[in-house]
Design a protein around this motif. Structure first.
Motif, mmCIF file in Angstrom:
data_model
loop_
_atom_site.group_PDB
_atom_site.id
_atom_site.type_symbol
_atom_site.label_atom_id
_atom_site.label_comp_id
_atom_site.label_asym_id
_atom_site.label_seq_id
_atom_site.Cartn_x
_atom_site.Cartn_y
_atom_site.Cartn_z
ATOM 1 N N GLU A 117 -59.619 -97.545 -70.975
ATOM 2 C CA GLU A 117 -60.861 -97.084 -71.581
ATOM 3 C C GLU A 117 -61.387 -98.304 -72.483
ATOM 4 O OE1 GLU A 117 -62.508 -94.521 -71.582
ATOM 5 O OE2 GLU A 117 -61.177 -92.993 -70.463
ATOM 6 N N GLY A 118 -62.724 -98.526 -72.698
ATOM 7 C CA GLY A 118 -63.315 -99.487 -73.665
ATOM 8 C C GLY A 118 -63.643 -98.957 -74.893
ATOM 9 N N ILE A 119 -64.009 -99.637 -75.716
ATOM 10 C CA ILE A 119 -64.442 -99.171 -76.989
ATOM 11 C C ILE A 119 -66.073 -98.459 -76.792
ATOM 12 C CG2 ILE A 119 -63.284 -100.964 -78.250
ATOM 13 C CD1 ILE A 119 -65.749 -102.218 -78.855
ATOM 14 N N GLU A 120 -66.127 -97.475 -77.867
ATOM 15 C CA GLU A 120 -67.608 -96.795 -77.693
ATOM 16 C C GLU A 120 -68.400 -97.423 -79.017
ATOM 17 O OE1 GLU A 120 -67.326 -92.601 -77.934
ATOM 18 O OE2 GLU A 120 -65.874 -92.360 -76.463
ATOM 19 N N LEU A 121 -69.497 -97.628 -78.562
ATOM 20 C CA LEU A 121 -70.417 -98.380 -79.479
ATOM 21 C C LEU A 121 -71.739 -97.806 -79.490
ATOM 22 C CD1 LEU A 121 -69.785 -102.270 -78.667
ATOM 23 C CD2 LEU A 121 -69.137 -100.783 -80.703
ATOM 24 N N PRO A 122 -72.426 -97.674 -80.725
ATOM 25 C CA PRO A 122 -73.854 -96.931 -80.582
ATOM 26 C C PRO A 122 -74.686 -97.517 -79.417
ATOM 27 C CG PRO A 122 -73.185 -97.676 -82.812
ATOM 28 C CD PRO A 122 -72.222 -98.461 -81.801
ATOM 29 N N PRO A 123 -75.666 -96.695 -79.014
ATOM 30 C CA PRO A 123 -76.613 -97.094 -78.056
ATOM 31 C C PRO A 123 -77.564 -98.258 -78.566
ATOM 32 C CG PRO A 123 -76.993 -94.752 -78.384
ATOM 33 C CD PRO A 123 -75.956 -95.311 -79.458
ATOM 34 N N VAL A 124 -77.735 -99.363 -77.760
ATOM 35 C CA VAL A 124 -78.730 -100.564 -78.156
ATOM 36 C C VAL A 124 -80.011 -100.064 -78.715
ATOM 37 C CG1 VAL A 124 -79.668 -102.655 -77.173
ATOM 38 C CG2 VAL A 124 -77.140 -101.950 -76.414
ATOM 39 N N ARG A 125 -80.552 -100.489 -79.461
ATOM 40 C CA ARG A 125 -82.019 -99.969 -79.971
ATOM 41 C C ARG A 125 -83.029 -100.727 -78.899
ATOM 42 N NH1 ARG A 125 -85.849 -101.987 -83.409
ATOM 43 N NH2 ARG A 125 -84.864 -104.064 -83.855
ATOM 44 N N PRO A 126 -83.738 -99.955 -78.622
ATOM 45 C CA PRO A 126 -84.986 -100.566 -77.757
ATOM 46 C C PRO A 126 -86.000 -101.343 -78.772
ATOM 47 C CG PRO A 126 -84.904 -98.342 -77.751
ATOM 48 C CD PRO A 126 -83.871 -98.552 -78.641
ATOM 49 N N ALA A 127 -86.671 -102.467 -77.984
ATOM 50 C CA ALA A 127 -87.594 -103.153 -78.426
ATOM 51 C C ALA A 127 -88.491 -102.314 -79.267
ATOM 52 C CB ALA A 127 -87.954 -104.278 -77.655
ATOM 53 N N ARG A 128 -89.326 -103.174 -80.162
ATOM 54 C CA ARG A 128 -90.676 -102.655 -80.977
ATOM 55 C C ARG A 128 -91.601 -103.118 -79.890
ATOM 56 N NH1 ARG A 128 -93.954 -105.203 -84.141
ATOM 57 N NH2 ARG A 128 -92.649 -107.009 -84.327
ATOM 58 N N LYS A 129 -92.369 -101.993 -79.492
ATOM 59 C CA LYS A 129 -93.545 -102.474 -78.710
ATOM 60 C C LYS A 129 -94.717 -102.865 -79.688
ATOM 61 C CE LYS A 129 -92.467 -99.794 -74.816
ATOM 62 N NZ LYS A 129 -93.159 -98.848 -73.467
ATOM 63 N N ARG A 130 -95.438 -103.867 -79.404
ATOM 64 C CA ARG A 130 -96.585 -104.260 -79.793
ATOM 65 C C ARG A 130 -97.852 -103.405 -79.617
ATOM 66 N NH1 ARG A 130 -97.924 -110.514 -80.203
ATOM 67 N NH2 ARG A 130 -99.338 -109.753 -81.903
ATOM 68 N N SER A 131 -98.530 -103.159 -80.578
ATOM 69 C CA SER A 131 -99.742 -102.184 -80.077
ATOM 70 C C SER A 131 -100.878 -103.139 -79.688
ATOM 71 C CB SER A 131 -100.303 -101.364 -81.410
ATOM 72 O OG SER A 131 -100.596 -102.414 -82.243
#
Length: 309
Positions: free
Chosen positions: A295-309
């Motif tokens: 088993e590997g370590i559990e980490l928080p999901p990767v934050r998606p990029a901020r989309k430019r308007s």
């Protein structure tokens, strides 16, 4: 000669010459990388035999045989490339034939021959890759293949998180996080002269390569099925730049079941690796590595990029 780097029961790291079931230890502080850079592997092996400081290998943890400054991994087997694209109805791209292709992988994630291998965070499609690595023996700038010096060879398992790899390569870069969590090197470094008897007239080493999962053989191939011999791969790595003694060059995954993804591409329904699976690789003339997936370590999901308007 075979050179290993080990961790002793008290945590001390030593290197030495492997003979039979024993390690003939070299003086404390000696490293395989330093011996390669000094061109002294064979002298050190002779000194280890003369000193006779032998300890059983059975009580030692095998580490990667050296700490390389860089690790490049090529894709030198045509059958592997064909299998990887077969599921999408593709064929080997013409660019593959034009020149060797490689990527730099993570020298900080190297594991020993029997170390446990954690599943990378977030991956559900974990895979192995059966390879051989050559270790550069001498610094060189834009060398010709004839000028390349290979110090020795070791078994190379390029563990791969296929789901992470597929996502990132759609962006036009990589592989990166799909590949950088673990690479097994071992069980030791076999000096190049030990394998010269396997070399054919075209310069390829006819070593038998095999991999099994939980005792069932999954793949088998010959190292001589590479598209280029290691000397040409090293020359390409140093083209317009340089290679240094101790650099590790992976052959890329062999064909005929050298990884699960190739078999998936050919329509084989084989599950990805899971905790508890044992992957064993044996390369003729070099040795065997055997790793257990955990088993590997559990980490928080990767934050998606901020989309430019």
């Amino acid at each position: 000669m075979k050179f290993a780097t080990v961790e002793e029961p008290d945590g001390t790291v030593r290197c030495g010459l492997v003979e039979g079931d024993n390690l003939l230890r070299l003086p404390a502080g000696t490293t395989v990388l330093e011996l390669i850079r000094a061109g002294q592997l064979h002298d050190a092996g002779a000194a280890a035999r003369a000193a006779g400081d032998a300890v059983p290998l059975s009580g030692l943890r095998l580490l990667p045989p050296l700490e390389p400054p860089t690790v490049r991994d090529f894709v030198a087997f045509e059958q592997h490339v064909a299998g990887m694209v077969a599921g999408d109805g593709g064929s080997v791209p013409p660019e593959w034939y034009e020149a060797p292709t490689f990527y730099f992988t993570n020298p900080y994630a190297l594991l020993g021959a029997h170390d446990d291998v954690p599943v990378p965070p977030g991956s559900q499609l974990f895979d192995f890759e059966l390879e051989v690595a050559a270790v550069v023996g001498r610094d060189a700038a834009s060398p010709s293949p004839e000028e390349v010096d290979i110090a020795g060879y070791t078994v190379f398992n390029d563990w791969s998180a296929r789901d992470l790899q597929r996502r990132e390569m759609k962006v036009g870069l990589g592989p990166a996080k799909g590949k950088d969590s673990a690479t097994t090197l071992g069980p030791w470094l076999v000096t190049a002269d030990e394998l010269e008897s396997y070399r054919d007239s075209a310069g390829f080493l006819g070593l038998d390569l095999r991999v099994s999962v939980n005792g069932t053989q999954i793949g088998q191939d010959l190292l001589s099925h590479m598209g280029w011999p290691f000397e040409e791969l090293a020359a390409y790595a140093g083209r317009g730049t340089r290679v240094r003694a101790g650099d590790v060059l992976g052959s890329g995954t062999c064909g005929n079941g050298g990884c699960l993804a190739e078999l998936w591409g050919r329509g084989r329904e084989i599950p990805p690796l899971k905790p508890g699976d044992v992957v064993e690789m044996t390369v003729e003339g070099i040795g065997t590595i055997r790793n257990t997936v955990v088993e590997g370590i559990e980490l928080p999901p990767v934050r998606p990029a901020r989309k430019r308007s």
